[in-house]
Design a protein around this motif. Structure first.
Motif, PDB file in Angstrom:
ATOM      1  N   LYS A 101       0.822  -1.206   0.000  1.00 21.34           N
ATOM      2  CA  LYS A 101       0.000   0.000   0.000  1.00 21.34           C
ATOM      3  C   LYS A 101       0.856   1.256   0.000  1.00 21.34           C
ATOM      4  N   LEU A 102       0.439   2.237  -0.796  1.00 17.37           N
ATOM      5  CA  LEU A 102       1.145   3.504  -0.871  1.00 17.37           C
ATOM      6  C   LEU A 102       1.242   4.147   0.514  1.00 17.37           C
ATOM      7  N   GLY A 103       2.453   4.548   0.877  1.00 19.01           N
ATOM      8  CA  GLY A 103       2.663   5.162   2.181  1.00 19.01           C
ATOM      9  C   GLY A 103       3.156   4.209   3.252  1.00 19.01           C
ATOM     10  N   ASN A 104       3.081   2.900   2.985  1.00 14.18           N
ATOM     11  CA  ASN A 104       3.551   1.922   3.975  1.00 14.18           C
ATOM     12  C   ASN A 104       5.056   1.734   3.782  1.00 14.18           C
ATOM     13  N   ASP A 105       5.806   2.803   4.068  1.00 13.00           N
ATOM     14  CA  ASP A 105       7.213   2.869   3.696  1.00 13.00           C
ATOM     15  C   ASP A 105       8.116   1.988   4.555  1.00 13.00           C
ATOM     16  N   GLU A 106       7.832   1.874   5.842  1.00 17.39           N
ATOM     17  CA  GLU A 106       8.686   1.059   6.708  1.00 17.39           C
ATOM     18  C   GLU A 106       8.565  -0.419   6.347  1.00 17.39           C
ATOM     19  N   LEU A 107       7.340  -0.876   6.042  1.00 16.47           N
ATOM     20  CA  LEU A 107       7.167  -2.266   5.608  1.00 16.47           C
ATOM     21  C   LEU A 107       7.932  -2.497   4.309  1.00 16.47           C
ATOM     22  N   THR A 108       7.839  -1.559   3.373  1.00 18.00           N
ATOM     23  CA  THR A 108       8.569  -1.669   2.114  1.00 18.00           C
ATOM     24  C   THR A 108      10.068  -1.768   2.374  1.00 18.00           C
ATOM     25  N   LYS A 109      10.565  -0.953   3.291  1.00 22.41           N
ATOM     26  CA  LYS A 109      11.983  -0.961   3.648  1.00 22.41           C
ATOM     27  C   LYS A 109      12.406  -2.310   4.223  1.00 22.41           C
ATOM     28  N   GLN A 110      11.566  -2.875   5.095  1.00 25.37           N
ATOM     29  CA  GLN A 110      11.872  -4.168   5.707  1.00 25.37           C
ATOM     30  C   GLN A 110      11.916  -5.287   4.664  1.00 25.37           C
ATOM     31  N   ILE A 111      10.965  -5.293   3.736  1.00 25.24           N
ATOM     32  CA  ILE A 111      10.941  -6.318   2.693  1.00 25.24           C
ATOM     33  C   ILE A 111      12.148  -6.163   1.778  1.00 25.24           C
ATOM     34  N   ASN A 112      12.470  -4.920   1.414  1.00 26.27           N
ATOM     35  CA  ASN A 112      13.623  -4.673   0.550  1.00 26.27           C
ATOM     36  C   ASN A 112      14.924  -5.153   1.189  1.00 26.27           C
ATOM     37  N   ALA A 113      15.068  -4.929   2.476  1.00 20.65           N
ATOM     38  CA  ALA A 113      16.291  -5.342   3.175  1.00 20.65           C
ATOM     39  C   ALA A 113      16.474  -6.851   3.087  1.00 20.65           C
ATOM     40  N   GLN A 114      15.383  -7.590   3.233  1.00 26.81           N
ATOM     41  CA  GLN A 114      15.471  -9.046   3.155  1.00 26.81           C
ATOM     42  C   GLN A 114      15.724  -9.521   1.726  1.00 26.81           C
ATOM     43  N   LEU A 115      15.101  -8.878   0.750  1.00 22.86           N
ATOM     44  CA  LEU A 115      15.354  -9.243  -0.650  1.00 22.86           C
ATOM     45  C   LEU A 115      16.821  -9.009  -1.020  1.00 22.86           C
ATOM     46  N   GLU A 116      17.369  -7.894  -0.553  1.00 19.24           N
ATOM     47  CA  GLU A 116      18.779  -7.609  -0.820  1.00 19.24           C
ATOM     48  C   GLU A 116      19.683  -8.659  -0.174  1.00 19.24           C
ATOM     49  N   ALA A 117      19.370  -9.018   1.059  1.00 23.79           N
ATOM     50  CA  ALA A 117      20.175 -10.027   1.760  1.00 23.79           C
ATOM     51  C   ALA A 117      20.087 -11.381   1.068  1.00 23.79           C
TER      52      ALA A 117
END
Length: 293
Positions: free
Chosen positions: A241-257
């Motif tokens: 969902k637009l604006g759910n930036d912290e969740l997006t950040k958490q998912i991105n961190a795991q994808l990068e790892a």
């Protein structure tokens, strides 16, 4: 004198309303992101406290999201990536199976936290959602009848052909741009799509190359094939969902790892017959602009 005072007061009120209206428009444009963020109730803190990540997926699109024939368990490339992400975040994952339109509605109403499959980052909904970094790179292809290529040798031959697919995708926009008649399906299974092409109900399916290759290889009894007409390199992302930036950040961190430690590649090779779809291919693709004019 009294009448003049009333008119003066009225004019002053109108002026104040006009200024207020102008100010409101300016504020809305400047603070739109802040307002959107306040509309997010299932943010990362709520999800973490609840302990469950709610995900929508197709359940019908091999090899990304489907049911194992023997166990009937939901599995697939994007499903197992999300299971691994949830595990690394210390969360349970709850899957709901639905079509693309249902995913859009469910994201907006926060019945789900993440939508997997079919929401196009470059499509008409591009500015309405947060998107994660890519977990898959591919390009467009087309499935045609094996015997005659459905009369298609190039993209221009799509004119007048019946193109099957889900609504709102960039693939259907390509078909429409070249004059095809769109036949819309809602979360249909691969065998239904392929048999309809083979039987002449439709002529062509424009979609992701790797997904179509796997589908045709898994159903060799259906007389269709992936044509050697390729276009539009693409990336696949999860939508939030637009604006759910912290969740997006958490998912991105795991994808990068998972990319760095090879986990994404391993999952890809498991579901794509040894192919690593997590890296981009070096190829000169024909690029078709399907943006809104």
């Amino acid at each position: 004198m009294k009448k003049k005072l009333i008119w003066a007061t009225a004019l002053l009120v109108c002026a104040m309303l006009f200024v207020s209206a102008c100010g409101t428009k300016e504020t809305t444009e400047e603070e739109q992101k802040d307002v959107t963020e306040k509309l997010v109730s299932r943010d990362w803190e709520v999800i973490k406290e609840e302990g469950t990540l709610k995900v929508a997926t197709s359940g019908t699109y091999f090899p990304n999201s489907y049911h194992d024939e023997e166990s009937n368990e939901l599995t697939g490339f994007e499903v197992e990536i999300l299971r691994e992400i949830a595990n690394r975040l210390g969360l349970e994952v709850e899957f709901t199976e639905m079509g693309v339109d249902g995913m859009l509605t469910s994201l907006n109403s926060e019945q789900i936290d993440i939508a997997a499959l079919g929401i196009d980052r470059d499509g008409e909904n591009a500015d309405k959602y947060n998107f994660t970094i890519p977990y898959k790179y591919s390009f467009g292809s087309m499935v045609v009848r094996e015997e005659d290529n459905s009369g298609i040798e190039k993209l221009e031959d799509l004119k007048g052909k019946k193109a099957a697919g889900a609504a709102t995708t960039s693939y259907m926009k390509v078909a429409e741009k070249f004059g095809a008649e769109l036949v819309i399906y809602d979360n249909a299974t691969n065998d239904q799509y392929l048999w309809d092409v083979a039987n002449g109900r439709t002529d062509v399916i424009l979609n992701d190359y790797y997904g179509q290759l796997m589908a045709t290889e898994a159903l060799p009894e259906i007389p269709v094939k992936v044509h050697d007409v390729f276009y539009n390199p693409s990336e696949t992302n999860y939508a939030i969902k637009l604006g759910n930036d912290e969740l997006t950040k958490q998912i991105n961190a795991q994808l990068e790892a998972m990319h760095d430690d090879g986990t994404l590649s391993e999952i890809s090779e498991q579901f794509y017959n040894g192919e690593d779809v997590t890296v981009q291919k070096d190829y000169e693709f024909q690029e078709i602009d399907v943006s809104e004019e």
